[in-house]
Design a protein around this motif. Structure first.
Motif, PDB file in Angstrom:
ATOM      1  N   SER A  15       0.761  -1.249  -0.110  1.00  0.00           N
ATOM      2  CA  SER A  15      -0.136  -0.068   0.067  1.00  0.00           C
ATOM      3  C   SER A  15       0.870   1.228   0.138  1.00  0.00           C
ATOM      4  CB  SER A  15      -0.963   0.011   1.239  1.00  0.00           C
ATOM      5  OG  SER A  15      -1.781  -1.157   1.169  1.00  0.00           O
ATOM      6  N   GLY A  18       2.294   1.651  -3.461  1.00  0.00           N
ATOM      7  CA  GLY A  18       1.383   2.306  -4.232  1.00  0.00           C
ATOM      8  C   GLY A  18       1.152   3.745  -4.169  1.00  0.00           C
ATOM      9  N   THR A  44      -5.217   0.215   3.920  1.00  0.00           N
ATOM     10  CA  THR A  44      -4.774  -1.359   3.819  1.00  0.00           C
ATOM     11  C   THR A  44      -6.013  -1.891   4.405  1.00  0.00           C
ATOM     12  OG1 THR A  44      -2.455  -0.888   3.824  1.00  0.00           O
ATOM     13  CG2 THR A  44      -3.368  -3.064   4.642  1.00  0.00           C
ATOM     14  N   ARG A  47      -8.990  -2.177   2.365  1.00  0.00           N
ATOM     15  CA  ARG A  47      -9.018  -3.143   1.224  1.00  0.00           C
ATOM     16  C   ARG A  47      -9.127  -4.415   1.702  1.00  0.00           C
ATOM     17  NH1 ARG A  47      -3.685  -3.088  -1.298  1.00  0.00           N
ATOM     18  NH2 ARG A  47      -4.466  -5.045  -2.156  1.00  0.00           N
ATOM     19  N   THR A  73     -11.693  -2.757  -5.381  1.00  0.00           N
ATOM     20  CA  THR A  73     -11.400  -2.748  -4.147  1.00  0.00           C
ATOM     21  C   THR A  73     -10.328  -1.414  -3.651  1.00  0.00           C
ATOM     22  OG1 THR A  73     -11.796  -5.086  -3.744  1.00  0.00           O
ATOM     23  CG2 THR A  73     -10.421  -3.783  -2.194  1.00  0.00           C
ATOM     24  N   THR A  74      -9.510  -1.356  -4.773  1.00  0.00           N
ATOM     25  CA  THR A  74      -8.226  -0.159  -4.704  1.00  0.00           C
ATOM     26  C   THR A  74      -9.094   1.014  -4.678  1.00  0.00           C
ATOM     27  OG1 THR A  74      -6.692  -1.631  -5.520  1.00  0.00           O
ATOM     28  CG2 THR A  74      -6.523   0.825  -5.525  1.00  0.00           C
ATOM     29  N   THR A 100      -6.247   5.128  -9.263  1.00  0.00           N
ATOM     30  CA  THR A 100      -6.617   3.748  -9.028  1.00  0.00           C
ATOM     31  C   THR A 100      -5.892   2.612  -9.624  1.00  0.00           C
ATOM     32  OG1 THR A 100      -8.882   4.322  -8.628  1.00  0.00           O
ATOM     33  CG2 THR A 100      -8.621   2.077  -9.063  1.00  0.00           C
ATOM     34  N   VAL A 103      -1.938   2.817  -8.084  1.00  0.00           N
ATOM     35  CA  VAL A 103      -2.071   2.361  -6.980  1.00  0.00           C
ATOM     36  C   VAL A 103      -2.014   0.553  -6.952  1.00  0.00           C
ATOM     37  CG1 VAL A 103      -3.060   1.985  -4.659  1.00  0.00           C
ATOM     38  CG2 VAL A 103      -2.799   3.997  -5.609  1.00  0.00           C
ATOM     39  N   TRP A 104      -3.121   0.005  -7.885  1.00  0.00           N
ATOM     40  CA  TRP A 104      -3.251  -1.158  -7.895  1.00  0.00           C
ATOM     41  C   TRP A 104      -2.023  -2.044  -8.655  1.00  0.00           C
ATOM     42  CZ3 TRP A 104      -3.421  -3.471 -12.779  1.00  0.00           C
ATOM     43  CH2 TRP A 104      -3.856  -4.964 -12.660  1.00  0.00           C
ATOM     44  N   GLY A 107       0.929  -1.806  -6.285  1.00  0.00           N
ATOM     45  CA  GLY A 107       0.625  -2.629  -5.429  1.00  0.00           C
ATOM     46  C   GLY A 107       1.022  -4.448  -5.637  1.00  0.00           C
TER      47      GLY A 107
END
Length: 136
Positions: A15, A18, A44, A47, A73-74, A100, A103-104, A107
């Motif tokens: 996290s 990301g 976190t 998620r 979810t992200t 999104t 970060v995804w 991650g």
């Protein structure tokens, strides 16, 4: 128990990677230094809590969305984090979408690579067949 702790450490680190990548790449994605740890923790937790719920809802009502659960979810994690903390601000629809994805993506890469870095000694012992002593 050790696996759960290891998974949480990896998720927190992923996290952080990301969120930092998105903050570095997107000018309208603001991550404050003072709220960084709170943002990581809330993101976190959101998620981890929302993933099973979103998966169950999508599986029941829209099976076509089950492949995009991680992205949904992200996005939901970012949304909850912006609502609950002052450490993260996202401005603009395009920034939300790109953030999104960033970060995804970062991650996912972090979840794949961090165990090899963080648990390097344990993995080396496991490969050599040596017995790993239990942690106390």
């Amino acid at each position: 128990m050790i696996r759960l702790i290891a998974m949480i450490v990896i998720e927190l680190a992923a996290s952080a990677v990301g969120l930092l990548a998105a903050a570095w790449l997107l000018p309208d994605f603001t991550l404050s230094i003072s709220g960084f740890l709170w943002a990581i923790g809330v993101f976190t937790a959101a998620r981890l809590i929302l993933a099973p719920l979103i998966f169950k809802l999508s599986f029941q009502h829209a099976r076509a969305l089950t492949g995009g659960i991680a992205l949904v979810t992200t996005f939901a994690g970012l949304l909850v984090t912006t609502w609950l903390t002052d450490g993260l601000q996202i401005n603009g629809v395009s920034t939300w979408i790109i953030a999104t994805l960033i970060v995804w993506l970062f991650g996912v890469v972090a979840v794949l690579l961090l165990p090899m870095i963080i648990f390097k000694k344990a993995l080396a012992k496991a490969r050599s067949g040596a017995q790993i002593p239990p942690m106390r």
